[in-house]
Design a protein around this motif. Structure first.
Motif, mmCIF file in Angstrom:
data_model
loop_
_atom_site.group_PDB
_atom_site.id
_atom_site.type_symbol
_atom_site.label_atom_id
_atom_site.label_comp_id
_atom_site.label_asym_id
_atom_site.label_seq_id
_atom_site.Cartn_x
_atom_site.Cartn_y
_atom_site.Cartn_z
ATOM 1 N N VAL A 164 0.833 -1.206 0.000
ATOM 2 C CA VAL A 164 0.000 0.000 0.000
ATOM 3 C C VAL A 164 0.864 1.251 0.000
ATOM 4 C CG1 VAL A 164 -1.649 1.356 1.352
ATOM 5 C CG2 VAL A 164 -2.006 -1.096 1.049
ATOM 6 N N PHE A 165 1.904 1.292 0.866
ATOM 7 C CA PHE A 165 2.777 2.465 0.919
ATOM 8 C C PHE A 165 3.490 2.696 -0.416
ATOM 9 C CE2 PHE A 165 2.879 2.101 5.710
ATOM 10 C CZ PHE A 165 2.353 3.365 5.935
ATOM 11 N N VAL A 166 3.980 1.641 -1.006
ATOM 12 C CA VAL A 166 4.683 1.783 -2.293
ATOM 13 C C VAL A 166 3.736 2.295 -3.369
ATOM 14 C CG1 VAL A 166 5.823 0.519 -4.156
ATOM 15 C CG2 VAL A 166 6.442 0.047 -1.774
ATOM 16 N N LEU A 167 2.567 1.659 -3.494
ATOM 17 C CA LEU A 167 1.611 2.083 -4.510
ATOM 18 C C LEU A 167 1.150 3.512 -4.263
ATOM 19 C CD1 LEU A 167 -0.173 1.523 -6.944
ATOM 20 C CD2 LEU A 167 -1.861 0.484 -5.400
ATOM 21 N N ALA A 168 0.920 3.871 -3.014
ATOM 22 C CA ALA A 168 0.449 5.222 -2.684
ATOM 23 C C ALA A 168 1.412 6.275 -3.189
ATOM 24 C CB ALA A 168 0.258 5.354 -1.172
ATOM 25 N N ASN A 169 2.694 6.071 -2.956
ATOM 26 C CA ASN A 169 3.670 7.080 -3.339
ATOM 27 C C ASN A 169 3.972 7.058 -4.836
ATOM 28 O OD1 ASN A 169 4.512 8.449 -0.708
ATOM 29 N ND2 ASN A 169 4.637 6.298 -0.158
ATOM 30 N N VAL A 170 3.797 5.923 -5.460
ATOM 31 C CA VAL A 170 3.869 5.873 -6.928
ATOM 32 C C VAL A 170 2.731 6.695 -7.526
ATOM 33 C CG1 VAL A 170 3.577 4.373 -8.950
ATOM 34 C CG2 VAL A 170 5.111 3.682 -7.085
ATOM 35 N N LEU A 171 1.528 6.554 -6.970
ATOM 36 C CA LEU A 171 0.375 7.307 -7.464
ATOM 37 C C LEU A 171 0.574 8.813 -7.269
ATOM 38 C CD1 LEU A 171 -2.636 5.143 -6.188
ATOM 39 C CD2 LEU A 171 -1.740 5.304 -8.520
ATOM 40 N N ILE A 172 1.132 9.211 -6.129
ATOM 41 C CA ILE A 172 1.380 10.633 -5.882
ATOM 42 C C ILE A 172 2.381 11.184 -6.896
ATOM 43 C CG2 ILE A 172 2.402 12.277 -4.251
ATOM 44 C CD1 ILE A 172 1.185 10.577 -1.991
ATOM 45 N N ALA A 173 3.439 10.415 -7.161
ATOM 46 C CA ALA A 173 4.436 10.848 -8.148
ATOM 47 C C ALA A 173 3.809 10.964 -9.539
ATOM 48 C CB ALA A 173 5.611 9.865 -8.162
ATOM 49 N N MET A 174 2.985 9.981 -9.905
ATOM 50 C CA MET A 174 2.299 10.034 -11.192
ATOM 51 C C MET A 174 1.382 11.251 -11.282
ATOM 52 S SD MET A 174 1.278 6.015 -11.681
ATOM 53 C CE MET A 174 0.194 6.384 -13.075
ATOM 54 N N ALA A 175 0.679 11.541 -10.182
ATOM 55 C CA ALA A 175 -0.246 12.672 -10.157
ATOM 56 C C ALA A 175 0.494 13.985 -10.343
ATOM 57 C CB ALA A 175 -1.020 12.679 -8.840
ATOM 58 N N LEU A 176 1.632 14.137 -9.666
ATOM 59 C CA LEU A 176 2.398 15.376 -9.776
ATOM 60 C C LEU A 176 2.946 15.557 -11.187
ATOM 61 C CD1 LEU A 176 4.245 15.342 -6.339
ATOM 62 C CD2 LEU A 176 2.254 16.705 -6.999
ATOM 63 N N ALA A 177 3.302 14.455 -11.837
ATOM 64 C CA ALA A 177 3.746 14.542 -13.230
ATOM 65 C C ALA A 177 2.578 14.894 -14.141
ATOM 66 C CB ALA A 177 4.380 13.219 -13.654
ATOM 67 N N TRP A 178 1.432 14.261 -13.913
ATOM 68 C CA TRP A 178 0.231 14.513 -14.723
ATOM 69 C C TRP A 178 -0.262 15.943 -14.522
ATOM 70 C CZ3 TRP A 178 -3.917 10.059 -14.928
ATOM 71 C CH2 TRP A 178 -4.605 10.123 -16.159
ATOM 72 N N ASP A 179 -0.022 16.476 -13.336
ATOM 73 C CA ASP A 179 -0.440 17.842 -13.009
ATOM 74 C C ASP A 179 0.140 18.870 -13.983
ATOM 75 O OD1 ASP A 179 -1.436 20.016 -11.134
ATOM 76 O OD2 ASP A 179 0.725 20.326 -10.917
ATOM 77 N N LEU A 180 1.261 18.556 -14.584
ATOM 78 C CA LEU A 180 1.903 19.487 -15.512
ATOM 79 C C LEU A 180 1.060 19.710 -16.769
ATOM 80 C CD1 LEU A 180 5.569 18.147 -15.235
ATOM 81 C CD2 LEU A 180 4.571 20.134 -14.086
ATOM 82 N N VAL A 181 0.252 18.709 -17.138
ATOM 83 C CA VAL A 181 -0.570 18.842 -18.343
ATOM 84 C C VAL A 181 -2.070 18.778 -18.046
ATOM 85 C CG1 VAL A 181 1.189 17.974 -19.912
ATOM 86 C CG2 VAL A 181 -0.339 16.345 -18.775
ATOM 87 N N PHE A 182 -2.435 18.256 -16.892
ATOM 88 C CA PHE A 182 -3.838 18.152 -16.483
ATOM 89 C C PHE A 182 -3.886 18.493 -15.000
ATOM 90 C CE2 PHE A 182 -7.822 15.206 -16.414
ATOM 91 C CZ PHE A 182 -8.644 16.297 -16.661
ATOM 92 N N PRO A 183 -3.967 19.794 -14.658
ATOM 93 C CA PRO A 183 -3.755 20.259 -13.287
ATOM 94 C C PRO A 183 -4.657 19.595 -12.251
ATOM 95 C CG PRO A 183 -3.798 22.111 -14.803
ATOM 96 C CD PRO A 183 -4.228 20.906 -15.587
ATOM 97 N N ILE A 184 -4.108 19.416 -11.057
ATOM 98 C CA ILE A 184 -4.868 18.926 -9.911
ATOM 99 C C ILE A 184 -5.977 19.936 -9.614
ATOM 100 C CG2 ILE A 184 -4.754 18.507 -7.418
ATOM 101 C CD1 ILE A 184 -1.888 17.434 -7.901
ATOM 102 N N ASN A 185 -7.221 19.480 -9.634
ATOM 103 C CA ASN A 185 -8.361 20.381 -9.495
ATOM 104 C C ASN A 185 -9.532 19.614 -8.910
ATOM 105 O OD1 ASN A 185 -10.916 21.769 -10.267
ATOM 106 N ND2 ASN A 185 -9.561 23.191 -11.323
ATOM 107 N N LYS A 186 -9.956 19.997 -7.721
ATOM 108 C CA LYS A 186 -11.042 19.294 -7.039
ATOM 109 C C LYS A 186 -12.380 19.512 -7.730
ATOM 110 C CE LYS A 186 -14.442 18.864 -3.786
ATOM 111 N NZ LYS A 186 -15.801 19.464 -3.857
ATOM 112 N N SER A 187 -12.682 20.740 -8.158
ATOM 113 C CA SER A 187 -13.985 21.038 -8.760
ATOM 114 C C SER A 187 -14.207 20.261 -10.046
ATOM 115 C CB SER A 187 -14.107 22.546 -9.024
ATOM 116 O OG SER A 187 -14.115 23.266 -7.810
#
Length: 363
Positions: free
Chosen positions: A225-248
């Motif tokens: 779980v810890f490994v997958l969680a931090n892989v997902l966070i890293a992927m999200a931060l990379a994806w944020d560059l082209v598809f920004p993190i946005n709750k709405s």
């Protein structure tokens, strides 16, 4: 271990509901500390974590409590549909209370999204293999990204992520015109299209449950779980560059980022509360909230409306209490926060009574 009553899941759920009530009910919306507000558009504040945390826990509960296979498959599917419908109807009730003006009733909402996400992930857990669930989840997130950033918006033009002109806002106006969030009326933070990637958030909860409890080795499950969680966070931060993190918009990067944070947070709580058997008076109130989470949330919505309707002189009860707190503390922001904490306590007391009487209301 009774997986239907995991202490860590109850406490995590209760902490989330308490936080949801806290940020929803300040003394004054004009005086709220920044961490207790949603990001204005792109970005993620602590408040933006609350709703995805709850959807994550819906997925956890599905992985632990929804049986699969056997002669009861059709009966289980009916129960899933029934539970989803109840959540949606309660959400519509809260949106309409107390006047129920159907012509302008907001159709989307927090409980409506929870009901739809629960329906999707519970049926997938019931009928679809884990491998195919992963494929479906990935397709939902990638497909939403493509739709939002590469497909032209009819009547508007090039794809964009602006509040009023993005594809999700256009889609919601087609089906929900006149029945959206009253503060915008042109888009809704719990709209139809943005519910699609929210299903991915719920699936991450399902996968976490499978990783933690799919093996007898608890340490191995936590490590995964810890490994997958931090892989997902890293992927999200990379994806944020082209598809920004946005709750709405509940962007795909937002789903991965908040899902990864939720996995880390829950894994720590599981290790402390269910493996190390840590107990504290500080965790008990959240266990109480978590044992009747939907009840607490619905009660908070009804009470907030009532506090706004009761008049004392020229002010509502809510305004009167807040004004009194300002006179005591002499600080508008701090008084607003104290009011919010007091409101959480007011919502806690009836839920505590239910807990003491061993009453757990399941939708």
């Amino acid at each position: 271990m009774n997986k239907d009553r995991l202490l860590s899941l109850d406490v995590f759920r209760g902490l989330t509901i308490a936080a949801m009530i806290l940020v929803n009910d300040p003394g004054s919306w004009s005086y709220v500390y920044a961490p207790l507000l949603h990001a204005q558009w792109h970005g993620c504040t602590p408040t933006d974590l609350i709703f995805p945390f709850f959807l994550f826990m819906v997925g956890m509960a599905v992985s632990l409590g929804t049986p699969k296979g056997g002669e009861a498959r059709k009966q289980i599917a009916k129960k899933i549909l029934k539970r989803s419908l109840y959540l949606i109807l309660i959400g519509l009730f809260l949106n309409g209370f107390p006047y129920f003006e159907l012509a302008t009733l907001r159709i989307p909402g927090v409980l409506q999204r929870i009901g739809l996400v629960f329906l999707a992930i519970a049926l997938m857990h019931h009928y679809v293999t884990t491998r195919n669930q992963i494929i479906i989840g990935a397709l939902l997130l990638v497909g939403y990204w493509v739709l939002m950033t590469m497909v032209s918006v009819p009547g508007i033009g090039v794809a964009n992520l602006a509040p009023d002109t993005n594809f999700a806002a256009w889609f919601d106006r087609i089906f929900l015109s006149g029945h959206m969030w009253k503060l915008s009326n042109t888009w809704d933070p719990e709209g139809l299209l943005s519910t699609v990637p929210a299903i991915g958030t719920g699936l991450l909860g399902v996968f976490t449950g499978k990783l933690l409890f799919g093996t007898a080795d608890q340490t191995a499950g936590l490590t995964k779980v810890f490994v997958l969680a931090n892989v997902l966070i890293a992927m999200a931060l990379a994806w944020d560059l082209v598809f920004p993190i946005n709750k709405s918009l509940w962007t795909s990067s937002f789903a991965l980022y908040t899902g990864g944070v939720a996995m880390n947070f829950y894994a720590v709580m599981y290790w402390l509360l269910d493996i190390q058997k840590y107990r504290s008076c500080y965790t008990f109130p959240f266990e109480v909230f978590g044992s009747n989470a939907i009840t607490a949330y619905a009660l908070s919505g009804i009470l907030a409306t009532i506090f706004g309707l009761i008049s004392i002189g020229e002010h509502s009860l809510q305004e009167w209490i807040y004004t009194g707190m300002v006179s005591i503390f002499g600080d508008f922001y701090f008084a607003s926060l104290v009011y919010a904490f007091g409101f959480v306590v007011i919502c806690y007391l009836p839920v505590l009574l239910l807990y003491k009487r061993n009453i757990f209301i399941k939708v």
